[in-house]
Design a protein around this motif. Structure first.
Motif, mmCIF file in Angstrom:
data_model
loop_
_atom_site.group_PDB
_atom_site.id
_atom_site.type_symbol
_atom_site.label_atom_id
_atom_site.label_comp_id
_atom_site.label_asym_id
_atom_site.label_seq_id
_atom_site.Cartn_x
_atom_site.Cartn_y
_atom_site.Cartn_z
ATOM 1 N N UNK A 116 8.621 5.545 0.603
ATOM 2 C CA UNK A 116 8.573 4.774 1.843
ATOM 3 C C UNK A 116 9.098 3.336 1.753
ATOM 4 N N UNK A 142 14.631 12.248 1.261
ATOM 5 C CA UNK A 142 14.381 11.124 2.173
ATOM 6 C C UNK A 142 15.025 9.848 1.629
ATOM 7 N N UNK A 168 -1.690 7.571 2.110
ATOM 8 C CA UNK A 168 -1.693 6.179 1.658
ATOM 9 C C UNK A 168 -0.278 5.723 1.300
ATOM 10 N N UNK A 169 0.499 6.635 0.772
ATOM 11 C CA UNK A 169 1.880 6.297 0.404
ATOM 12 C C UNK A 169 2.744 6.029 1.622
ATOM 13 N N UNK A 170 2.276 6.488 2.781
ATOM 14 C CA UNK A 170 3.026 6.231 4.006
ATOM 15 C C UNK A 170 3.786 7.430 4.534
ATOM 16 N N UNK A 171 3.629 8.568 3.860
ATOM 17 C CA UNK A 171 4.301 9.789 4.314
ATOM 18 C C UNK A 171 3.387 10.570 5.252
ATOM 19 N N UNK A 192 0.792 -1.223 0.000
ATOM 20 C CA UNK A 192 0.000 0.000 0.000
ATOM 21 C C UNK A 192 0.820 1.266 0.000
ATOM 22 N N UNK A 193 2.065 1.172 0.428
ATOM 23 C CA UNK A 193 2.907 2.367 0.492
ATOM 24 C C UNK A 193 3.603 2.607 -0.844
ATOM 25 N N UNK A 194 3.941 3.855 -1.080
ATOM 26 C CA UNK A 194 4.595 4.221 -2.346
ATOM 27 C C UNK A 194 5.892 4.961 -2.068
#
Lengths: 79, 138
Positions: free
Chosen positions: A19, B24, B72-75, A14-16
């Motif tokens: 990450x 990052x 959603x990307x996690x950031x 699910x992460x892009x």
């Protein structure tokens, strides 16, 4: 072909970007040489990012399996 | 790559994400990253400025969708929180351009603690950008 036996698993589903790579780097730093990390990802960018990162950082990409949109990488820590 | 210098000039929420994401990525591989915020982007280095960043222009109405995608990307969805995450890598320095700070209202009184200071552009260009293995301009 059987997947290599992983000692640790990192699920980035699910992460892009960035990450999956950020978390892969962080996780690898805490592993011992010889450990095998299974990285689970759904970001298609990892198809290029993880192999190039392995080559750049001196780790060994043991296998890549893609099934139903889920990518599984097995990487052995070499240093 | 041992070092990378980045100059950021645009302060719209969406446009500032890319240089921060690149920083990052490289910082977590151990690359030293130095970022100079010039022009409107300097406001991202103030507490109130970072919280006020929005998507400008024709994509302004799509901000909610973009923030949901970032989450959603996690950031982190707040730019200040992204800056904190980068700072926590120990490999990223944030600098405010002194000219931009004077024009756009960023000074040592409202600078976020993650910033390394307000610097002259000549210093950054000669000591960081010229000496870096790679430079990027956004």
């Amino acid at each position: 072909m059987n997947a290599p036996c992983a000692t640790h698993t990192l699920d980035t589903s699910g992460k892009c970007c960035p990450m999956p790579m950020v978390e892969t780097n962080k996780t690898m730093k805490n592993l011992a040489v010889g450990d095998v990390l299974e990285i689970i990802a759904t970001d298609v960018g990892t198809r290029t990012d993880i192999p190039s990162w392995c080559a750049r950082s001196g780790q060994t990409l043991l296998s890549v399996v893609e099934e139903n949109g889920v990518l599984r990488y097995h990487v052995r820590k070499e240093k | 790559m041992q070092s990378m210098a980045i100059v950021v000039r645009d302060d719209s929420y969406d446009k500032i994400l890319t240089p921060l994401a690149f920083a990052y990525l490289t910082a977590t591989e151990g690359t030293q990253v130095d970022i100079l915020f010039v022009n409107w982007a300097v406001k991202a280095l103030s507490v109130e400025g970072a919280a006020a960043l929005r998507i400008d222009g024709r994509h302004g109405a799509e901000e909610e969708m973009v923030r949901a995608g970032v989450a959603k990307a996690g950031l982190p969805t707040e730019i200040h929180d992204v800056i904190k995450a980068l700072k926590a890598t120990g490999s990223v320095n944030f600098y405010a351009c002194s000219l931009a700070g004077a024009i756009f209202g960023v000074n040592e009184g409202n600078l976020i603690p993650e910033a390394s200071g307000i610097v002259g552009a000549a210093w950054f260009l000669n000591e960081k950008a010229l000496k870096a293995d790679h430079c990027q301009y956004f």
